[in-house]
Design a protein around this motif. Sequence first.
Motif, PDB file in Angstrom:
ATOM      1  N   MET A 155       0.835  -1.200   0.000  1.00 50.93           N
ATOM      2  CA  MET A 155       0.000   0.000   0.000  1.00 50.93           C
ATOM      3  C   MET A 155       0.867   1.247   0.000  1.00 50.93           C
ATOM      4  N   LYS A 156       0.340   2.301  -0.592  1.00 51.02           N
ATOM      5  CA  LYS A 156       0.995   3.594  -0.537  1.00 51.02           C
ATOM      6  C   LYS A 156       0.515   4.348   0.705  1.00 51.02           C
ATOM      7  N   VAL A 157       1.324   5.280   1.165  1.00 52.03           N
ATOM      8  CA  VAL A 157       0.977   6.092   2.332  1.00 52.03           C
ATOM      9  C   VAL A 157       1.106   7.561   1.944  1.00 52.03           C
ATOM     10  N   CYS A 158       0.059   8.306   2.143  1.00 49.65           N
ATOM     11  CA  CYS A 158       0.092   9.738   1.848  1.00 49.65           C
ATOM     12  C   CYS A 158       0.967  10.448   2.873  1.00 49.65           C
ATOM     13  N   GLN A 193       1.050  13.512   3.359  1.00 50.09           N
ATOM     14  CA  GLN A 193       0.350  14.707   3.841  1.00 50.09           C
ATOM     15  C   GLN A 193      -0.584  14.376   5.012  1.00 50.09           C
ATOM     16  N   CYS A 194      -1.343  13.262   4.880  1.00 55.14           N
ATOM     17  CA  CYS A 194      -2.341  12.952   5.910  1.00 55.14           C
ATOM     18  C   CYS A 194      -2.163  11.555   6.518  1.00 55.14           C
ATOM     19  N   ASP A 195      -1.149  10.795   6.052  1.00 58.18           N
ATOM     20  CA  ASP A 195      -0.844   9.452   6.548  1.00 58.18           C
ATOM     21  C   ASP A 195      -1.887   8.405   6.182  1.00 58.18           C
ATOM     22  N   HIS A 196      -2.760   8.705   5.247  1.00 66.53           N
ATOM     23  CA  HIS A 196      -3.755   7.727   4.814  1.00 66.53           C
ATOM     24  C   HIS A 196      -3.077   6.658   3.966  1.00 66.53           C
ATOM     25  N   ALA A 197      -3.364   5.381   4.241  1.00 66.33           N
ATOM     26  CA  ALA A 197      -2.827   4.274   3.465  1.00 66.33           C
ATOM     27  C   ALA A 197      -3.851   3.846   2.426  1.00 66.33           C
ATOM     28  N   PHE A 198      -3.409   3.633   1.205  1.00 66.00           N
ATOM     29  CA  PHE A 198      -4.347   3.305   0.133  1.00 66.00           C
ATOM     30  C   PHE A 198      -3.649   2.470  -0.939  1.00 66.00           C
ATOM     31  N   SER A 199      -4.463   1.703  -1.668  1.00 67.32           N
ATOM     32  CA  SER A 199      -3.968   0.911  -2.790  1.00 67.32           C
ATOM     33  C   SER A 199      -4.456   1.546  -4.082  1.00 67.32           C
ATOM     34  N   SER A 214      -2.185   5.200  -8.855  1.00 68.27           N
ATOM     35  CA  SER A 214      -1.886   6.632  -8.804  1.00 68.27           C
ATOM     36  C   SER A 214      -1.396   7.027  -7.413  1.00 68.27           C
ATOM     37  N   TRP A 215      -0.634   8.124  -7.347  1.00 67.05           N
ATOM     38  CA  TRP A 215      -0.199   8.654  -6.064  1.00 67.05           C
ATOM     39  C   TRP A 215      -1.196   9.664  -5.486  1.00 67.05           C
ATOM     40  N   LEU A 216      -2.298   9.908  -6.183  1.00 65.55           N
ATOM     41  CA  LEU A 216      -3.307  10.850  -5.698  1.00 65.55           C
ATOM     42  C   LEU A 216      -4.001  10.265  -4.479  1.00 65.55           C
ATOM     43  N   CYS A 217      -3.878  10.947  -3.344  1.00 65.67           N
ATOM     44  CA  CYS A 217      -4.474  10.448  -2.102  1.00 65.67           C
ATOM     45  C   CYS A 217      -5.989  10.569  -2.157  1.00 65.67           C
ATOM     46  N   PRO A 218      -6.743   9.477  -1.979  1.00 64.85           N
ATOM     47  CA  PRO A 218      -8.199   9.551  -2.017  1.00 64.85           C
ATOM     48  C   PRO A 218      -8.802  10.226  -0.795  1.00 64.85           C
ATOM     49  N   SER A 219      -7.985  10.423   0.244  1.00 59.97           N
ATOM     50  CA  SER A 219      -8.502  11.035   1.467  1.00 59.97           C
ATOM     51  C   SER A 219      -8.376  12.559   1.454  1.00 59.97           C
ATOM     52  N   CYS A 220      -7.178  13.061   1.123  1.00 62.40           N
ATOM     53  CA  CYS A 220      -6.961  14.512   1.197  1.00 62.40           C
ATOM     54  C   CYS A 220      -6.666  15.163  -0.151  1.00 62.40           C
ATOM     55  N   GLY A 221      -6.486  14.361  -1.200  1.00 63.42           N
ATOM     56  CA  GLY A 221      -6.230  14.907  -2.522  1.00 63.42           C
ATOM     57  C   GLY A 221      -4.790  15.287  -2.790  1.00 63.42           C
ATOM     58  N   TYR A 222      -3.895  14.980  -1.840  1.00 64.85           N
ATOM     59  CA  TYR A 222      -2.475  15.320  -2.039  1.00 64.85           C
ATOM     60  C   TYR A 222      -1.846  14.403  -3.081  1.00 64.85           C
ATOM     61  N   GLN A 223      -0.951  14.968  -3.863  1.00 65.60           N
ATOM     62  CA  GLN A 223      -0.195  14.193  -4.840  1.00 65.60           C
ATOM     63  C   GLN A 223       1.235  14.718  -4.868  1.00 65.60           C
ATOM     64  N   PHE A 259      10.645  11.346 -12.397  1.00 66.43           N
ATOM     65  CA  PHE A 259      10.503  10.658 -11.120  1.00 66.43           C
ATOM     66  C   PHE A 259       9.501  11.382 -10.220  1.00 66.43           C
ATOM     67  N   GLU A 260       8.794  10.584  -9.369  1.00 64.50           N
ATOM     68  CA  GLU A 260       8.020  11.202  -8.299  1.00 64.50           C
ATOM     69  C   GLU A 260       8.981  11.856  -7.320  1.00 64.50           C
ATOM     70  N   VAL A 261       8.613  13.017  -6.838  1.00 60.94           N
ATOM     71  CA  VAL A 261       9.464  13.765  -5.914  1.00 60.94           C
ATOM     72  C   VAL A 261       8.714  13.881  -4.595  1.00 60.94           C
ATOM     73  N   HIS A 262       9.102  13.051  -3.627  1.00 59.08           N
ATOM     74  CA  HIS A 262       8.401  13.003  -2.346  1.00 59.08           C
ATOM     75  C   HIS A 262       8.998  13.944  -1.297  1.00 59.08           C
ATOM     76  N   ALA A 263      10.212  14.411  -1.520  1.00 62.39           N
ATOM     77  CA  ALA A 263      10.859  15.326  -0.569  1.00 62.39           C
ATOM     78  C   ALA A 263      11.587  16.407  -1.364  1.00 62.39           C
ATOM     79  N   PRO A 264      10.849  17.318  -1.988  1.00 64.00           N
ATOM     80  CA  PRO A 264      11.457  18.306  -2.887  1.00 64.00           C
ATOM     81  C   PRO A 264      12.491  19.201  -2.214  1.00 64.00           C
ATOM     82  N   GLU A 265      12.385  19.365  -0.902  1.00 66.71           N
ATOM     83  CA  GLU A 265      13.335  20.229  -0.188  1.00 66.71           C
ATOM     84  C   GLU A 265      14.745  19.661  -0.185  1.00 66.71           C
TER      85      GLU A 265
END
Length: 290
Positions: free
Chosen positions: A1-4, A6-12, A15-24, A31-37
């Motif tokens: 499962m993926k983990v958002c 932004q909100c820690d929601h786990a989902f399958s 896509s990386w679009l979080c179904p709970s909070c809409g974060y992507q 590449f996906e950039v999970h820690a742009p800083e």
Amino acid sequence: MKVCLQCDHAFSSDSWLCPSCGYQPAHDGAFEVHAPEYAHGGGGFKAEYFETLAGLEAANFWFRARNELILWALRTYKADASNFLEVGCGTGFVLSGIAKAHPDMALSGSEIFLAGLAHAASRVPTARFMQMDARRVPFMDEFDTIGAFDVLEHIEEDEEVLAQMQQALKPGGILLLTVPQHPWLWSTSDDYAHHVRRYTAAELEQKILGAGLDIVRSTSFVSTLLPAMMLSRQIQKRSRKDFDPTSEYNISPVVNRSFEGLLRLELLGIRLGLNYPLGGSRLVVARKGR
């Protein structure tokens, strides 16, 4: 499962679009950039060093022997693995070895710096790569095997990283770790590489157990070359102003082959069940409970 993140929601989802909070997470085009800083600097490593490593790894005895050890551990302790994540994959040298040995395995690699991922993607075009901070792994119960090879020593919050990798493993999954060992071997090379620590076996094993993992195997390696390492460290201390970070890799072909032969003898001993008490590095195999 993926983990958002932004909100820690786990989902399958594919896509990386979080179904709970809409974060992507961001995407840089490749590449996906999970820690742009941290994507272009700021972590515990010199991003410009990837170019140097990419040119050294394939021929150098240490990288070659370490790959053989990792492939043996993967084959021995998780022969049925269908997927694998390398945390801190650097230039992709380890993943390239795994891809050749296990062409049907789904491979993923993460690196905090985008500069490293460019090298890794060119080496292993079949793998999935992402930019990621190892202290915030966006997965849960996802991987059969996770590897982190000479990564933990760069990170102050190593216990946090171990807990994150434990979370990302499937129940019964295997964690493969290598780290530099023995604080008394500390040298200018460690300073240059931005190491935070060299581990003792007891410290590393205690932290692994604290992350909720069971230790399956723990052994030193680079044991036969320990006297050479100690001599090299003494020389570094006496000639600190003239330090060359590539000096330990740029050795004569004859010495390089001899050192690789010695490390292969060590691997034979490990295969036979020997756990070496001393050595420049340590391998630990740990399992997540079911």
